[in-house]
Design a protein around this motif. Sequence first.
Motif, PDB file in Angstrom:
ATOM      1  N   HIS A   1       0.724  -1.317   0.088  1.00 11.45           N
ATOM      2  CA  HIS A   1      -0.259  -0.184  -0.613  1.00 11.45           C
ATOM      3  C   HIS A   1       0.933   1.246  -0.129  1.00 11.45           C
ATOM      4  N   ALA A   2       1.251   2.529  -1.060  1.00 14.93           N
ATOM      5  CA  ALA A   2       0.517   4.034  -0.938  1.00 14.93           C
ATOM      6  C   ALA A   2       0.953   4.516  -0.094  1.00 14.93           C
ATOM      7  N   GLY A   3       0.758   5.452   0.667  1.00 11.63           N
ATOM      8  CA  GLY A   3       0.478   6.696   0.817  1.00 11.63           C
ATOM      9  C   GLY A   3       0.890   7.224   0.035  1.00 11.63           C
ATOM     10  N   LEU A   4       0.258   9.458  -0.211  1.00 12.38           N
ATOM     11  CA  LEU A   4       0.409  10.210  -0.973  1.00 12.38           C
ATOM     12  C   LEU A   4       0.396  11.309  -0.286  1.00 12.38           C
ATOM     13  N   ARG A   5       1.316  12.025  -0.034  1.00 10.29           N
ATOM     14  CA  ARG A   5       0.897  13.703   0.555  1.00 10.29           C
ATOM     15  C   ARG A   5       1.745  14.664  -0.777  1.00 10.29           C
ATOM     16  N   VAL A   6       0.941  15.946  -0.134  1.00 10.79           N
ATOM     17  CA  VAL A   6       2.243  17.450  -0.918  1.00 10.79           C
ATOM     18  C   VAL A   6       2.937  17.503  -0.111  1.00 10.79           C
ATOM     19  N   ALA A   7       4.101  17.878   0.253  1.00  8.38           N
ATOM     20  CA  ALA A   7       5.179  18.876   1.555  1.00  8.38           C
ATOM     21  C   ALA A   7       5.119  19.944   0.749  1.00  8.38           C
ATOM     22  N   HIS A   8       4.934  20.279  -0.449  1.00  8.50           N
ATOM     23  CA  HIS A   8       4.853  21.796  -0.633  1.00  8.50           C
ATOM     24  C   HIS A   8       4.416  21.796  -2.382  1.00  8.50           C
ATOM     25  N   LEU A   9       3.968  23.115  -2.439  1.00  2.97           N
ATOM     26  CA  LEU A   9       2.729  22.822  -3.781  1.00  2.97           C
ATOM     27  C   LEU A   9       4.233  24.848  -4.469  1.00  2.97           C
ATOM     28  N   GLY A  10       4.661  24.226  -5.269  1.00  6.99           N
ATOM     29  CA  GLY A  10       5.494  25.074  -5.603  1.00  6.99           C
ATOM     30  C   GLY A  10       4.171  25.895  -7.194  1.00  6.99           C
ATOM     31  N   ARG A  11       5.446  26.755  -7.667  1.00  2.00           N
ATOM     32  CA  ARG A  11       4.729  27.451  -9.024  1.00  2.00           C
ATOM     33  C   ARG A  11       4.465  26.135 -10.237  1.00  2.00           C
ATOM     34  N   SER A  12       6.210  25.704 -10.454  1.00  2.00           N
ATOM     35  CA  SER A  12       5.553  24.880 -11.890  1.00  2.00           C
ATOM     36  C   SER A  12       6.370  23.332 -10.817  1.00  2.00           C
ATOM     37  N   SER A  13       6.407  23.698  -9.399  1.00  2.00           N
ATOM     38  CA  SER A  13       6.697  21.842  -9.086  1.00  2.00           C
ATOM     39  C   SER A  13       6.065  21.797  -7.616  1.00  2.00           C
ATOM     40  N   VAL A  14       6.393  20.096  -7.874  1.00  2.00           N
ATOM     41  CA  VAL A  14       5.568  19.537  -6.437  1.00  2.00           C
ATOM     42  C   VAL A  14       6.092  18.331  -5.952  1.00  2.00           C
ATOM     43  N   HIS A  15       6.386  18.774  -4.292  1.00  2.00           N
ATOM     44  CA  HIS A  15       7.072  17.958  -3.811  1.00  2.00           C
ATOM     45  C   HIS A  15       6.639  16.827  -2.858  1.00  2.00           C
ATOM     46  N   TYR A  16       6.054  15.417  -3.876  1.00  2.00           N
ATOM     47  CA  TYR A  16       5.269  14.338  -3.385  1.00  2.00           C
ATOM     48  C   TYR A  16       5.936  13.490  -2.083  1.00  2.00           C
TER      49      TYR A  16
ATOM     50  N   ARG B   1       9.668  22.807 -21.052  1.00  2.00           N
ATOM     51  CA  ARG B   1       9.973  24.147 -20.491  1.00  2.00           C
ATOM     52  C   ARG B   1       9.043  24.557 -19.576  1.00  2.00           C
ATOM     53  N   PRO B   2       9.618  24.305 -18.315  1.00  2.00           N
ATOM     54  CA  PRO B   2       8.392  24.448 -17.157  1.00  2.00           C
ATOM     55  C   PRO B   2       7.368  25.368 -16.937  1.00  2.00           C
ATOM     56  N   VAL B   3       6.615  24.884 -17.185  1.00  7.31           N
ATOM     57  CA  VAL B   3       5.226  25.546 -16.586  1.00  7.31           C
ATOM     58  C   VAL B   3       3.786  25.870 -15.597  1.00  7.31           C
ATOM     59  N   PRO B   4       3.369  27.109 -15.395  1.00 10.31           N
ATOM     60  CA  PRO B   4       2.346  26.929 -13.603  1.00 10.31           C
ATOM     61  C   PRO B   4       1.508  25.939 -13.653  1.00 10.31           C
ATOM     62  N   LEU B   5       1.485  25.239 -13.063  1.00  7.36           N
ATOM     63  CA  LEU B   5       0.442  24.461 -12.946  1.00  7.36           C
ATOM     64  C   LEU B   5      -0.512  24.428 -12.836  1.00  7.36           C
ATOM     65  N   PRO B   6      -1.476  23.893 -13.863  1.00 12.91           N
ATOM     66  CA  PRO B   6      -2.883  24.339 -14.260  1.00 12.91           C
ATOM     67  C   PRO B   6      -3.874  24.602 -12.932  1.00 12.91           C
ATOM     68  N   ALA B   7      -4.565  24.968 -13.078  1.00 13.98           N
ATOM     69  CA  ALA B   7      -5.810  25.554 -11.316  1.00 13.98           C
ATOM     70  C   ALA B   7      -5.724  24.374 -11.333  1.00 13.98           C
ATOM     71  N   PRO B   8      -7.096  23.551 -12.444  1.00 17.67           N
ATOM     72  CA  PRO B   8      -7.398  22.155 -12.042  1.00 17.67           C
ATOM     73  C   PRO B   8      -6.194  21.115 -10.793  1.00 17.67           C
ATOM     74  N   MET B   9      -5.233  21.034 -11.455  1.00 19.63           N
ATOM     75  CA  MET B   9      -3.568  20.706 -10.797  1.00 19.63           C
ATOM     76  C   MET B   9      -3.695  21.175  -9.116  1.00 19.63           C
ATOM     77  N   ARG B  10      -3.413  22.244  -9.173  1.00 24.34           N
ATOM     78  CA  ARG B  10      -3.034  22.663  -7.953  1.00 24.34           C
ATOM     79  C   ARG B  10      -4.118  22.770  -6.939  1.00 24.34           C
TER      80      ARG B  10
ATOM     81  N   ARG C   1      -4.941  19.306  -2.512  1.00 29.15           N
ATOM     82  CA  ARG C   1      -6.260  18.650  -1.133  1.00 29.15           C
ATOM     83  C   ARG C   1      -5.464  17.324  -0.245  1.00 29.15           C
ATOM     84  N   LEU C   2      -4.238  17.200  -0.886  1.00 33.56           N
ATOM     85  CA  LEU C   2      -2.779  16.708  -0.005  1.00 33.56           C
ATOM     86  C   LEU C   2      -1.794  17.046   0.556  1.00 33.56           C
ATOM     87  N   THR C   3      -1.942  18.597   0.554  1.00 39.15           N
ATOM     88  CA  THR C   3      -0.934  18.903   1.538  1.00 39.15           C
ATOM     89  C   THR C   3      -0.761  18.969   2.510  1.00 39.15           C
TER      90      THR C   3
END
Length: 122
Positions: free
Chosen positions: A61-76, A105-114, A119-121
């Motif tokens: 089983h895997a548990g998942l959370r987001v530790a940091h939500l950046g402009r174009s990056s996510v720390h899972y 090239r890096p892009v801002p996270l789309p609003a639905p993805m953000r 919700r996982l932060t």
Amino acid sequence: MDNDAYGHVNNVVYYAYFDTAVNRYLIDAGLLNIASSPVIGLVVETQCRYFRPVAFPDTVHAGLRVAHLGRSSVHYEVGIFRNDEPLACAQGHFIHVYVDRVHRRPVPLPAPMRAALARLTA
């Protein structure tokens, strides 16, 4: 990816577990189509700490959370659990930078993805 020569799941397989946990969440949330999404995540950093082995036929089983939500990056952050045990067998992280599929090239996270990732932060 059954047991290796040492009788447990090889360490490299845990990174596949991490990747699967992140992508499964994004796919289930309707945010990722592996073949055609215009924005994709590229791994720029990963790390894993091992505490106890997992071996076939254990259930993973895997548990998942987001530790940091950046402009174009996510720390899972991901915890890997065996069977119904309450303590993680391994824990680690993935950092994705989200890029335009064509130009990479890096892009801002789309609003639905953000919104879905917020919700996982932690």
